[in-house]
Design an enzyme around this catalytic site. Structure first.
Site, PDB file in Angstrom:
ATOM      1  N   GLN A   1       1.939  -5.941  -2.983  1.00 11.45           N
ATOM      2  CA  GLN A   1       2.450  -5.851  -1.601  1.00 11.45           C
ATOM      3  C   GLN A   1       3.827  -5.205  -1.425  1.00 11.45           C
ATOM      4  O   GLN A   1       4.178  -4.298  -2.104  1.00 11.45           O
ATOM      5  CB  GLN A   1       2.551  -7.571  -1.120  1.00 11.45           C
TER       6      GLN A   1
ATOM      7  N   ASP B   1       0.842  -1.200  -0.049  1.00 12.11           N
ATOM      8  CA  ASP B   1       0.178   0.100   0.160  1.00 12.11           C
ATOM      9  C   ASP B   1       0.576   1.370  -0.102  1.00 12.11           C
ATOM     10  O   ASP B   1       0.477   2.228   0.628  1.00 12.11           O
ATOM     11  CB  ASP B   1      -1.077   0.032   0.946  1.00 12.11           C
TER      12      ASP B   1
ATOM     13  N   GLY C   1      -4.426  -4.498  -4.180  1.00 14.57           N
ATOM     14  CA  GLY C   1      -5.452  -3.605  -4.510  1.00 14.57           C
ATOM     15  C   GLY C   1      -4.677  -2.273  -4.932  1.00 14.57           C
ATOM     16  O   GLY C   1      -3.991  -1.700  -4.267  1.00 14.57           O
ATOM     17  N   HIS C   2      -4.748  -1.926  -6.159  1.00 13.08           N
ATOM     18  CA  HIS C   2      -4.244  -0.718  -6.776  1.00 13.08           C
ATOM     19  C   HIS C   2      -5.380   0.426  -7.060  1.00 13.08           C
ATOM     20  O   HIS C   2      -6.208   0.051  -7.843  1.00 13.08           O
ATOM     21  CB  HIS C   2      -3.444  -0.868  -7.847  1.00 13.08           C
TER      22      HIS C   2
ATOM     23  N   LYS D   1       2.045   2.175  -5.394  1.00 16.33           N
ATOM     24  CA  LYS D   1       2.724   1.633  -6.412  1.00 16.33           C
ATOM     25  C   LYS D   1       1.951   1.965  -7.766  1.00 16.33           C
ATOM     26  O   LYS D   1       2.760   2.007  -8.870  1.00 16.33           O
ATOM     27  CB  LYS D   1       3.170   0.208  -6.317  1.00 16.33           C
TER      28      LYS D   1
HETATM   29  P1  IMP Z   1      -2.501 -12.973   2.009  1.00 13.35           P
HETATM   30  O1  IMP Z   1      -1.454 -12.381   0.975  1.00 13.35           O
HETATM   31  O2  IMP Z   1      -3.638 -12.754   1.832  1.00 13.35           O
HETATM   32  O3  IMP Z   1      -2.015 -14.203   2.237  1.00 13.35           O
HETATM   33  O4  IMP Z   1      -2.352 -12.105   3.430  1.00 13.35           O
HETATM   34  C1  IMP Z   1      -0.907 -12.131   4.100  1.00 13.35           C
HETATM   35  C2  IMP Z   1      -0.473 -10.839   4.831  1.00 13.35           C
HETATM   36  O5  IMP Z   1      -0.474  -9.905   3.849  1.00 13.35           O
HETATM   37  C3  IMP Z   1      -1.743 -10.218   5.546  1.00 13.35           C
HETATM   38  O6  IMP Z   1      -1.352  -9.544   6.523  1.00 13.35           O
HETATM   39  C4  IMP Z   1      -2.305  -9.292   4.564  1.00 13.35           C
HETATM   40  O7  IMP Z   1      -3.005  -8.155   5.074  1.00 13.35           O
HETATM   41  C5  IMP Z   1      -1.167  -8.814   3.870  1.00 13.35           C
HETATM   42  N1  IMP Z   1      -1.582  -8.193   2.474  1.00 13.35           N
HETATM   43  C6  IMP Z   1      -1.685  -9.063   1.236  1.00 13.35           C
HETATM   44  N2  IMP Z   1      -1.827  -8.414   0.496  1.00 13.35           N
HETATM   45  C7  IMP Z   1      -1.700  -7.096   1.013  1.00 13.35           C
HETATM   46  C8  IMP Z   1      -1.636  -5.856  -0.082  1.00 13.35           C
HETATM   47  O8  IMP Z   1      -1.848  -5.625  -1.175  1.00 13.35           O
HETATM   48  N3  IMP Z   1      -1.587  -4.689   0.819  1.00 13.35           N
HETATM   49  C9  IMP Z   1      -1.071  -4.623   2.179  1.00 13.35           C
HETATM   50  N4  IMP Z   1      -1.198  -5.862   2.883  1.00 13.35           N
HETATM   51  C10 IMP Z   1      -1.351  -7.039   2.201  1.00 13.35           C
END
Ligand code: IMP
Length: 449
Positions: free
Chosen positions: A223, A13, A40-41, A16
């Site tokens: 991420q 977040d 999410g962008h 990007k």
């Molecule tokens: P997962 O990727 O859904 O397995 O989540 C694993 C961890 O990564 C959790 O803490 C999510 O909140 C975090 N996470 C996954 N995708 C994002 C993102 O795009 N932005 C921020 N945190 C993320």
């Protein structure tokens, strides 16, 4: 023509999407290399706001080929919905390419993600429950379904017939939730195949052909470094490698084909989900930053945790990504604070620690050591050069640069493309010869369709 990798230097977040948008005019393709619809962008194009999870943000530009690389895990239902949404808003989406080798997030992956989180209870990771971890686990276990498998119904039925009993047994016996019906999954896959077949390609070939032609490609990480499976605060991480090296494994390029690694970070820190966060702000200052910065997840709508800027993981992120320059986002959100703090080191069990201890237990005991800076009251959204910034904001940027050890080339003062200050030139690495530059085999080009 450079190859640029855009990478998040914090917990995701970092903005990007805006960075990609800022560079979009100069590039011919934008490649996603890991993650899935957990990302999410949010991109603002004039008055319009686009929220994308899977399709690279370059899709908003007609001259760009958006590519979903082999390292991404694809939920076909999300992809189809996103393509339909973009088409309904007048964008041409036939040019979107998806790697045949990308893995499919199946409905049982999503069910297993949710069931596992529920079972972990207070030790839960706080995943997005999109099935990301289980899909990557099956990939490593070599029982995953790849996008190309969707094209061959009978073979897919055979694979699912072997995999599904075990998935259903785990769901039903261990987690006491419903399993899935083989026929229904095969029918669903046939529908996905019908909708997505013409988007599938050998994206590595596509990328290499374009590089051989001297095109400028952008690899877009999802991420951030601190959520990296290997380099983040394990186990509170995602299941892929968002670091710049992930562009090689997940995008189909070699390490020496990367000319530029543009690290993206915010002027403060945020984190979604569970896990240690040494500079977390829980009081009024934090609430103010969340409201002004609209810090709510694009994918889950969850309120993000917020904290002071932390230079300890930043130095680490600069190193493990070999960052060539930085884009510093959202400095405008810090206007109005009496003072602004930067964490420069941790104190752990009475010892000073300067190097990021990616171990979650150590991090949980880390107490931040702060350097304090006077704040500024002026709004920054209309600043277009460093000299437009108030003195204290300029000093803050200089301090972040000094503490990171990398050049801050771009400073963003608002969500729109023109709200960006070109602070310093972005250095590039000299480019080695491309293998395909001297290609003498059969004509390339079949992969692009
Ligand atoms: P997962 O990727 O859904 O397995 O989540 C694993 C961890 O990564 C959790 O803490 C999510 O909140 C975090 N996470 C996954 N995708 C994002 C993102 O795009 N932005 C921020 N945190 C993320």
């Amino acid at each position: 023509m450079p190859t640029t990798v855009i990478v998040g230097l914090q917990w995701g977040d970092e903005g990007k999407g805006k960075t990609t948008d800022f560079l979009a005019e100069d590039v011919t393709a934008v490649v996603r290399y890991q993650g899935g619809d957990n990302a999410g962008h949010t991109i603002m194009l004039g008055e319009e706001v686009f929220k994308l999870h899977l399709v690279p943000s370059g899709v908003l530009y007609p001259h760009i080929t958006p590519i979903i690389g082999n390292g991404v895990v694809v939920n076909p239902a999300t992809l189809i919905a996103e393509l339909d949404m973009l088409a309904s808003r007048g964008l041409e989406v036939d040019r979107v390419r998806v790697s045949k080798h990308a893995h499919v997030i199946m409905p049982y992956h999503i069910a297993l993600d949710g069931a596992m989180e529920a079972r972990l209870a207070s030790a839960a990771v706080g995943t997005t429950r999109r099935g990301i971890g289980p899909a990557y686990a099956d990939r490593a276990w070599r029982i995953g379904i790849r996008m190309e498998d969707l094209l061959d119904g009978p073979a897919l039925r055979g694979k699912l017939a072997r995999i599904l009993p075990e998935k259903n047994a785990t769901l039903q016996r261990q987690h006491r939730v419903e399993g899935f019906d083989l026929d229904e999954l095969v029918t669903l896959a046939a529908e996905w195949s019908r909708r997505l077949e013409h988007h599938l390609a050998d994206t590595t070939q596509l990328v290499q052909e374009r590089l051989a032609r001297g095109e400028h490609l952008l690899f877009e990480g999802a991420q951030g470094t601190l959520l990296d499976l290997d380099h983040g605060s394990y186990p509170f991480v995602t299941s892929s490698n968002p670091i710049a090296g992930g562009a090689c494994t997940g995008g189909g390029i070699g390490p020496l084909q990367v000319d530029e690694v543009l690290g993206v970070m915010k002027a403060y820190a945020t984190r979604v989900g569970a896990g240690p966060f040494p500079t977390e702000l829980t009081e009024e200052i934090g609430e103010g930053i969340i409201d002004r910065g609209r810090e709510f997840g694009t994918t889950t709508g969850r309120r993000r945790r917020v904290g002071w800027f932390d230079a300890v993981p930043l130095r680490y992120a600069v190193a493990v990504n070999s960052v060539s320059s930085i884009m510093l986002n959202k400095i405008d959100i810090l206007s109005g604070l009496d003072e602004v703090l930067i964490c420069t080191a941790y104190e752990v069990d009475g010892h000073r620690v300067d190097w990021w201890p990616s171990d979650a237990d150590v991090l949980a005991r880390a107490k931040p050591v702060y350097e304090r800076f006077p704040g500024w009251t002026e709004p920054l959204q209309d600043c277009r050069s460093m000299s437009d910034l108030p003195d204290n904001a300029r000093k803050y940027v200089d301090a972040v640069e000094r503490l990171s050890g990398a050049t801050i080339a771009l400073v963003s003062v608002g969500p729109e493309r023109h709200q960006t200050i070109d602070r310093k030139p972005r250095p590039l690495r000299p480019r080695p010869a491309s293998g395909l530059g001297a290609w003498s085999g059969p004509a390339l080009g079949s992969a692009g369709r």
